[in-house]
Design a protein around this motif. Sequence first.
Motif, PDB file in Angstrom:
ATOM      1  N   LYS A   1       0.717  -1.281   0.093  1.00 47.26           N
ATOM      2  CA  LYS A   1      -0.011   0.055   0.012  1.00 47.26           C
ATOM      3  C   LYS A   1       1.007   1.294  -0.144  1.00 47.26           C
ATOM      4  O   LYS A   1       1.856   1.397   0.631  1.00 47.26           O
ATOM      5  CB  LYS A   1      -0.935  -0.078   1.028  1.00 47.26           C
ATOM      6  N   LEU A   2       0.569   2.139  -0.926  1.00 47.10           N
ATOM      7  CA  LEU A   2       1.588   3.442  -1.148  1.00 47.10           C
ATOM      8  C   LEU A   2       1.046   4.820  -0.366  1.00 47.10           C
ATOM      9  O   LEU A   2      -0.295   4.809  -0.356  1.00 47.10           O
ATOM     10  CB  LEU A   2       1.606   3.633  -2.626  1.00 47.10           C
ATOM     11  N   THR A   3       1.788   5.370   0.051  1.00 48.27           N
ATOM     12  CA  THR A   3       1.445   6.746   0.543  1.00 48.27           C
ATOM     13  C   THR A   3       1.180   7.561  -0.730  1.00 48.27           C
ATOM     14  O   THR A   3       1.742   7.156  -1.784  1.00 48.27           O
ATOM     15  CB  THR A   3       2.429   7.436   1.271  1.00 48.27           C
ATOM     16  N   LYS A   4       0.748   8.739  -0.406  1.00 49.31           N
ATOM     17  CA  LYS A   4       0.782   9.640  -1.736  1.00 49.31           C
ATOM     18  C   LYS A   4       1.991   9.816  -2.217  1.00 49.31           C
ATOM     19  O   LYS A   4       2.274   9.821  -3.562  1.00 49.31           O
ATOM     20  CB  LYS A   4      -0.158  10.933  -1.184  1.00 49.31           C
ATOM     21  N   GLU A   5       3.003  10.039  -1.530  1.00 51.12           N
ATOM     22  CA  GLU A   5       4.192  10.484  -2.105  1.00 51.12           C
ATOM     23  C   GLU A   5       4.880   9.186  -2.757  1.00 51.12           C
ATOM     24  O   GLU A   5       5.701   9.391  -3.768  1.00 51.12           O
ATOM     25  CB  GLU A   5       5.222  10.959  -0.907  1.00 51.12           C
ATOM     26  N   GLN A   6       4.719   8.036  -2.202  1.00 50.07           N
ATOM     27  CA  GLN A   6       5.424   6.896  -2.713  1.00 50.07           C
ATOM     28  C   GLN A   6       4.383   6.529  -3.995  1.00 50.07           C
ATOM     29  O   GLN A   6       5.216   6.211  -5.206  1.00 50.07           O
ATOM     30  CB  GLN A   6       4.951   5.806  -1.777  1.00 50.07           C
ATOM     31  N   ALA A   7       3.211   6.880  -4.154  1.00 47.77           N
ATOM     32  CA  ALA A   7       2.374   6.775  -5.580  1.00 47.77           C
ATOM     33  C   ALA A   7       3.089   7.815  -6.366  1.00 47.77           C
ATOM     34  O   ALA A   7       3.266   7.277  -7.718  1.00 47.77           O
ATOM     35  CB  ALA A   7       0.919   6.894  -5.204  1.00 47.77           C
ATOM     36  N   MET A   8       3.279   8.873  -6.139  1.00 41.19           N
ATOM     37  CA  MET A   8       3.901   9.825  -7.137  1.00 41.19           C
ATOM     38  C   MET A   8       5.312   9.527  -7.490  1.00 41.19           C
ATOM     39  O   MET A   8       5.671   9.568  -8.601  1.00 41.19           O
ATOM     40  CB  MET A   8       3.879  11.220  -6.504  1.00 41.19           C
ATOM     41  N   TYR A   9       5.969   9.051  -6.559  1.00 44.71           N
ATOM     42  CA  TYR A   9       7.294   8.437  -6.980  1.00 44.71           C
ATOM     43  C   TYR A   9       7.280   7.387  -7.851  1.00 44.71           C
ATOM     44  O   TYR A   9       7.974   7.377  -9.028  1.00 44.71           O
ATOM     45  CB  TYR A   9       8.290   8.119  -5.609  1.00 44.71           C
ATOM     46  N   HIS A  10       6.669   6.316  -7.596  1.00 42.63           N
ATOM     47  CA  HIS A  10       6.505   5.135  -8.510  1.00 42.63           C
ATOM     48  C   HIS A  10       5.765   5.260  -9.719  1.00 42.63           C
ATOM     49  O   HIS A  10       6.180   4.812 -10.936  1.00 42.63           O
ATOM     50  CB  HIS A  10       5.949   3.745  -7.879  1.00 42.63           C
ATOM     51  N   PHE A  11       4.998   6.315  -9.690  1.00 41.76           N
ATOM     52  CA  PHE A  11       4.403   6.679 -10.936  1.00 41.76           C
ATOM     53  C   PHE A  11       5.486   7.646 -12.003  1.00 41.76           C
ATOM     54  O   PHE A  11       5.367   7.178 -13.152  1.00 41.76           O
ATOM     55  CB  PHE A  11       3.373   7.747 -10.752  1.00 41.76           C
ATOM     56  N   LEU A  12       6.109   8.201 -11.446  1.00 41.71           N
ATOM     57  CA  LEU A  12       7.364   8.857 -12.375  1.00 41.71           C
ATOM     58  C   LEU A  12       8.274   7.809 -12.702  1.00 41.71           C
ATOM     59  O   LEU A  12       8.633   7.783 -13.884  1.00 41.71           O
ATOM     60  CB  LEU A  12       7.922   9.936 -11.358  1.00 41.71           C
ATOM     61  N   ASN A  13       8.665   6.903 -11.789  1.00 39.42           N
ATOM     62  CA  ASN A  13       9.684   5.617 -12.271  1.00 39.42           C
ATOM     63  C   ASN A  13       9.102   4.659 -13.421  1.00 39.42           C
ATOM     64  O   ASN A  13       9.760   4.538 -14.141  1.00 39.42           O
ATOM     65  CB  ASN A  13      10.098   5.216 -10.956  1.00 39.42           C
ATOM     66  N   GLY A  14       7.873   4.314 -12.988  1.00 39.41           N
ATOM     67  CA  GLY A  14       7.273   3.510 -13.972  1.00 39.41           C
ATOM     68  C   GLY A  14       8.041   1.996 -14.298  1.00 39.41           C
ATOM     69  O   GLY A  14       8.281   1.909 -15.336  1.00 39.41           O
ATOM     70  N   PHE A  15       8.493   1.439 -13.123  1.00 40.05           N
ATOM     71  CA  PHE A  15       9.364   0.298 -13.384  1.00 40.05           C
ATOM     72  C   PHE A  15       8.841  -1.111 -13.742  1.00 40.05           C
ATOM     73  O   PHE A  15       7.607  -1.227 -13.043  1.00 40.05           O
ATOM     74  CB  PHE A  15      10.222   0.178 -11.931  1.00 40.05           C
ATOM     75  N   THR A  16       9.462  -1.824 -14.690  1.00 43.63           N
ATOM     76  CA  THR A  16       9.226  -2.973 -14.988  1.00 43.63           C
ATOM     77  C   THR A  16      10.479  -3.733 -15.115  1.00 43.63           C
ATOM     78  O   THR A  16      11.568  -3.070 -15.336  1.00 43.63           O
ATOM     79  CB  THR A  16       8.022  -3.283 -15.850  1.00 43.63           C
ATOM     80  N   SER A  17      10.475  -4.990 -15.733  1.00 41.85           N
ATOM     81  CA  SER A  17      11.655  -5.527 -16.212  1.00 41.85           C
ATOM     82  C   SER A  17      11.350  -6.261 -17.458  1.00 41.85           C
ATOM     83  O   SER A  17      10.616  -6.852 -17.901  1.00 41.85           O
ATOM     84  CB  SER A  17      12.104  -6.990 -15.090  1.00 41.85           C
ATOM     85  N   LYS A  18      12.531  -6.006 -18.320  1.00 45.65           N
ATOM     86  CA  LYS A  18      12.507  -6.912 -19.615  1.00 45.65           C
ATOM     87  C   LYS A  18      13.278  -8.209 -19.451  1.00 45.65           C
ATOM     88  O   LYS A  18      14.387  -8.163 -18.728  1.00 45.65           O
ATOM     89  CB  LYS A  18      13.368  -5.916 -20.642  1.00 45.65           C
ATOM     90  N   LEU A  19      12.747  -9.458 -19.897  1.00 48.25           N
ATOM     91  CA  LEU A  19      13.317 -10.622 -19.274  1.00 48.25           C
ATOM     92  C   LEU A  19      14.372 -11.307 -20.251  1.00 48.25           C
ATOM     93  O   LEU A  19      14.201 -10.813 -21.535  1.00 48.25           O
ATOM     94  CB  LEU A  19      12.130 -11.773 -19.259  1.00 48.25           C
ATOM     95  N   ALA A  20      15.249 -12.001 -19.760  1.00 51.77           N
ATOM     96  CA  ALA A  20      16.023 -12.730 -20.659  1.00 51.77           C
ATOM     97  C   ALA A  20      15.301 -13.571 -21.560  1.00 51.77           C
ATOM     98  O   ALA A  20      14.553 -14.276 -21.414  1.00 51.77           O
ATOM     99  CB  ALA A  20      17.123 -13.657 -19.685  1.00 51.77           C
ATOM    100  N   GLY A  21      15.848 -13.761 -22.728  1.00 48.23           N
ATOM    101  CA  GLY A  21      15.035 -14.587 -23.870  1.00 48.23           C
ATOM    102  C   GLY A  21      14.377 -13.558 -24.739  1.00 48.23           C
ATOM    103  O   GLY A  21      13.818 -14.405 -25.670  1.00 48.23           O
ATOM    104  N   THR A  22      13.750 -12.725 -24.213  1.00 48.79           N
ATOM    105  CA  THR A  22      12.680 -12.017 -25.074  1.00 48.79           C
ATOM    106  C   THR A  22      13.319 -11.087 -26.227  1.00 48.79           C
ATOM    107  O   THR A  22      12.352 -10.926 -27.123  1.00 48.79           O
ATOM    108  CB  THR A  22      12.000 -10.903 -23.988  1.00 48.79           C
ATOM    109  N   GLU A  23      14.618 -10.783 -26.097  1.00 50.29           N
ATOM    110  CA  GLU A  23      15.243 -10.109 -27.146  1.00 50.29           C
ATOM    111  C   GLU A  23      16.515 -10.502 -27.346  1.00 50.29           C
ATOM    112  O   GLU A  23      17.065 -11.114 -26.366  1.00 50.29           O
ATOM    113  CB  GLU A  23      15.164  -8.666 -26.853  1.00 50.29           C
ATOM    114  N   ARG A  24      17.107 -10.817 -28.658  1.00 45.01           N
ATOM    115  CA  ARG A  24      18.424 -11.196 -28.913  1.00 45.01           C
ATOM    116  C   ARG A  24      19.401 -10.306 -27.926  1.00 45.01           C
ATOM    117  O   ARG A  24      19.354  -9.093 -27.866  1.00 45.01           O
ATOM    118  CB  ARG A  24      18.899 -10.874 -30.119  1.00 45.01           C
ATOM    119  N   GLY A  25      20.410 -10.951 -27.400  1.00 41.70           N
ATOM    120  CA  GLY A  25      21.319 -10.395 -26.363  1.00 41.70           C
ATOM    121  C   GLY A  25      20.954  -9.888 -24.897  1.00 41.70           C
ATOM    122  O   GLY A  25      21.875  -9.627 -24.335  1.00 41.70           O
ATOM    123  N   VAL A  26      19.698 -10.220 -24.609  1.00 43.56           N
ATOM    124  CA  VAL A  26      19.354 -10.037 -23.370  1.00 43.56           C
ATOM    125  C   VAL A  26      19.677 -11.258 -22.580  1.00 43.56           C
ATOM    126  O   VAL A  26      18.711 -12.338 -22.704  1.00 43.56           O
ATOM    127  CB  VAL A  26      17.936  -9.628 -23.046  1.00 43.56           C
TER     128      VAL A  26
END
Length: 528
Positions: free
Chosen positions: A358-383
């Motif tokens: 559960k995020l506070t407002k400040e955490q929500a704004m932080y994670h909204f700006l960062n917009g993080f996820t991961s690109k997985l090994a094997g999904t693209e050549r060289g990864v």
Amino acid sequence: MNSVEIANELKELLNGGNVKVQLSVPQLVEKSTSRGEAILTVDGAIVAETGKYTGRSPKDKYIVTEESTKDKIDWGNVNRPISAEVFDNLYVKVVNYLKEKDELYVFKGFAGADKDSQLSIQVVNEYAWHNLFCHQLFIRPTEEELASHVAEFTIVSAPNFKADPAIDGTASETFIIVSLEKKIILIGGTEYAGEMKKSIFGIMNYLLPENGIFPMHCSANVGEAGDVALFFGLSGTGKTTLSADANRKLIGDDEHGWSDSGVFNIEGGCYAKTVNLSREKEPEIYNAIRFGTVLENVVVDPESRIPNYDDISLTENTRAAYPIHYIDNIVTSSVAGHPKTIVFLTADAFGVLPPISKLTKEQAMYHFLNGFTSKLAGTERGVTSPEPVFSTCFGSPFLPLPATLYAEMLGQKIDEHGSQVFLVNTGWTGGEYGVGSRMKLSYTRAMVRAAIDGKFNNVETTQDAIFGLHIPTAIEGVPSEVLNPRAAWSDKDAYDQKAQYLADLFKENFKKFANVSEDILKKGGPLV
């Protein structure tokens, strides 16, 4: 060229004898197949191939530098500047090219289900199947609306017209150029239809904030009690899957606005990924593929005409475009109230973020700006190992204004309506990719359902020592050891090292945001 000259050129083009305006779905299907642009599938959908461009071309997208708008745009790698002279010269060439075609197709419609902020648009297409795509994706006018329709923005799309970079001033043969002043989107050199959809979304991301409306790259649904939920997330995080709920009605699957009245869909259709699609896993999408649906780059058996959604020989980015009413459980008006719950989805392949927090407002704004996820090994050549991906506001390619403006709008909306924000990790648990396991969809569904039902309002939480996230200690249907990511790892030291690594990446990425409030910097991100 000034705006009047641009308008006169466009008027002359639209008055040509080769122009077909507002053809019906059956007419466009007939045109698409008879002209060899597409073929019919066994279910009555059409399937077209887009050649070498099977996705967006972000490095070929530009905004014209104009006096009235140049000081508002967040210029950089996403919003690339191009001169008015380059735009004007290409515009004349494209218009003259289209005048010589035997047929052109024009769609008139809208973006935005909210009547007070609705944008009237028209699209001029070289391809009939592109025009069908626009008919299905944008909001279709009633006969009365069509009679009085005056377009505020126009897309001029000529996929077979290729620029000469040495002469035309572009980076390649492909170009997607937006003139906010002349209200034209000029597209050439690419057959990928998604460029048209996302260009209009970019326009809405520019216009809506001027009216105090928060534009969002998210899906949305609503329960019987009118409780609205939003789902933000990048590709592969589960945005479409989790927003499709038999007990809740879909408002829209991708683009929305949040006004003083509530949430509204910007589009009139859905643009769903079809890779590995099956009736069992995603019945709503599977059943929506029928007459009038446009399939992109899906491999079809030449004799039976049965699509093979597991075949990615053309691209992994196979798509289906269909009107939203092809989904049964929807809000027909595409408008609902203010969100009670906001879910940020991330697929953390490092396996260190909690499955839900559960995020506070400040955490929500932080994670909204960062917009993080991961690109997985094997999904693209060289990864070969998980790679972090940061997409500002979960939609950086479509944001013409400074990112902090959108984050501030999010914070204001949270304050005004008391929306609860959650970060949900649909990625790995018990170890990183290759060691741990993917979070079970049943667990994620149980957690999201609990969040939407308000079951976290008074539940006991613990605070993560590295990210500062507030983790529920118990959720019905989810093993307690899964909830705390550190407890799920057998090697605690390895967890600490990987978690600190990701926290450092968060902090490094966040340095690019200027003028962020001290509250977000101090209270929003990792603690260490």
